[in-house]
Design a protein around this motif. Sequence first.
Motif, short mmCIF file in Angstrom:
data_model
loop_
_atom_site.label_atom_id
_atom_site.label_comp_id
_atom_site.label_asym_id
_atom_site.label_seq_id
_atom_site.Cartn_x
_atom_site.Cartn_y
_atom_site.Cartn_z
N UNK A 83 -45.37 -52.37 58.30
CA UNK A 83 -44.37 -52.48 57.27
C UNK A 83 -44.99 -52.79 55.91
N UNK A 102 -50.92 -46.60 64.46
CA UNK A 102 -52.16 -45.87 64.74
C UNK A 102 -52.62 -45.15 63.48
N UNK A 187 -43.72 -38.44 54.07
CA UNK A 187 -43.48 -37.36 55.03
C UNK A 187 -43.21 -36.01 54.36
N UNK B 275 -54.43 -30.18 69.34
CA UNK B 275 -53.98 -30.30 67.95
C UNK B 275 -52.46 -30.51 67.91
N UNK B 282 -47.85 -37.91 66.40
CA UNK B 282 -47.61 -38.46 65.06
C UNK B 282 -46.12 -38.46 64.74
N UNK B 285 -44.46 -41.24 66.65
CA UNK B 285 -44.80 -42.53 66.05
C UNK B 285 -44.02 -42.75 64.76
N UNK B 286 -43.83 -41.69 64.03
CA UNK B 286 -43.08 -41.83 62.78
C UNK B 286 -41.63 -42.19 63.04
N UNK B 293 -38.32 -49.97 60.78
CA UNK B 293 -38.06 -50.31 59.38
C UNK B 293 -36.55 -50.48 59.14
#
Lengths: 228, 460
Positions: A83, A102, A187, B275, B282, B285-286, B293
């Motif tokens: 965060x 990560x 993003x 790949x 990713x 994870x996002x 959040x």
Amino acid sequence: MRILVVEDDVQAAHYLIEGLRQSGHVADHVGDGEQGIEVARDGLHDMLIIDRLLPGLDGLAVVETLRREGIATPVLILSALGDVDDKVDGLRAGGDDYLPKPYVFAELLARVESLARRKTPTETKTRLVVGPLEMDLLSRRVRRARREIILQPREFRLLEYLMKNAGRVVTRTMLLEKLWDYHFDPQTNVIDVHISRLRAKIDRGFDEPLLHTIRGAGYLLRAPATKW
Amino acid sequence: MMLRLAKTSTFRLTSFYMAAFALSVSLILLYIYVNTVVLFERQVEAGIDAEVASLVESYDQGGLAGLVETIRRRGGYSSDNFYLLTDFFGHRIAGNLNGLPVKALGRRGWLEFPYLVATANGFDRRQIRAFRIPLDRGFSLLVGRDVQTRRDFGHLIKRTQFSAIVLVIVFGLGGGLLMSRNFLKRINTISRTIHRIMAGDLSGRVPVGGSGGELDRLAGDLNRMLARIERLMTGMKEISSNIAHDLKTPLTRLRARVETALGKGDSATWRKALKHTLEEADRILHIFDALLLIDRAQFGGLKDNVCDIDVGVLVNELRDLFAPLVEDAGGALNCRVERGLGLRANRQLLAQALTNLLDNALKYGVASSCPPVIEIAAHRHNDTVVISVADRGPGIAASQREHVLKRFVRLTPGRSKPGNGLGLSLVKAVAACHGGSLRLIDNNPGLRVELVLALNKIGR
């Protein structure tokens, strides 16, 4: 560079150390905060990579202790807490940079090398030179091979940062942090667009490109003669 | 059952009050008794004193014969007054008492003794209070009064005290048990409902009586709490099934790709699969990061790191960041900001929220035929700052606007564009944790998203 990794997760530490060694660094490993402080006191290492969540003494406490003792070795804090507020805590505790887990190894490497440069304070330069590219920080003018290049203020700062880090990979998040002070991942490819505009101005019409895209990592500005 | 009743707080309260009441009744009765007795005693003693004085006077004037005469005149056998004149040996000379009681022998001054009175059916034992005074030549005079009334009054008070306590205990216990039983009955209903809810039936509700008493209020509050919990639980279920869906899909894709790649032998396929795996990981994870959040913003864990923000500066920074992207798409990013707008906010969060809005406008706010025209604006409205991001795209139907703020909701069919459906949820959470609100408005054409936050004058 000799780097000390303070990380309790053996697998993560192994991945990190292997990567650092392959990139030409020497890496040592300790598994907890107390040992980390002891080894760091010897001053053998050029950089510390400290995991935030350690058994016993917490990573932030390690950094605080070292800073209180006057040990100024650059510290990169790694943490699963990604965060914005956690980042701010980490930097306040005396860390020089903060990378949430990560992470992409290229990102870590870019930050480690950028930190190493910061460690040796260069006298304030008024002129930056990378190969044929020249930047005058006072008159805010940029030339490549005597040809004047007109840049927007933001493009100027972007190029300044790239030139100061010439020869080192700079990642998208690093640029977003340094130029906008935004510590989140938007993003989108916003940064890529800024880079491609800059590239159009400094590389178009020349045989040798200066600004390179490193896939999976970021960007690299370097003089044509040096080997990557 | 009795034990449970006796353990209730109502019963304990009643018992306590009962004891306090009994004690105060006893004290009042004691007070009345003591005062009455003292008054009575004084009257008796004053009467006796006067009598003694007048008799002594008559002895002084008329000698023994005069005294005997006076005693005879005053002391009939039916009188409440008693007299006894005795000689040196204690023998009766005159008076309506037969003889000196044993207790009074050789004593002078105040004394009390019992005395038997003959009645129709035997003897009545009464109490006498008397004063004995010696005269000259060994004679002595005793004057007394019947004080049995005082005794009777004392006994009456004692009996009253006893029966009052008994009554208080009986009614107190009975009332306490009755009240406790009613109370316990209500509590039992509530507790049964709660047990049912704990067993998994969230639709259960505590019955509310019509009296509007404190138990009804409690029951009402409990029901409202249950309704809220049920809503939250439904929300949680929705979210977890959304998470399951949104994470399962990429994980399944990832797994299938790895499996296929393993089936083939060449390293080029493996490289490609790895790949893709990395990219997919990713993405997952996002999603996790975004969810965490949002949760932190929603639970107000972002009170730190709040600073004064000049809205104009922030908007210009964002314009700076996004303009090349919009221009590359052939569109325009316009900026319209009033001067001197200030906010107290977490700069990172606010910037991230606005980045999400700009990103949305670029992704979804584009009509198929024309290039994107996006406007980011900020103006003051009363005591609030309204920051808006508007596009000229297809917009969002009024019926969908509430829905689209929920987590994982994506309106584009087939999920054709990249995204995780958490962008607006985060914006909403950011608005909420700053005490502001989020509005989706028709831009005619397109969508205008307004972030309404409390104004803070710059320089304060």
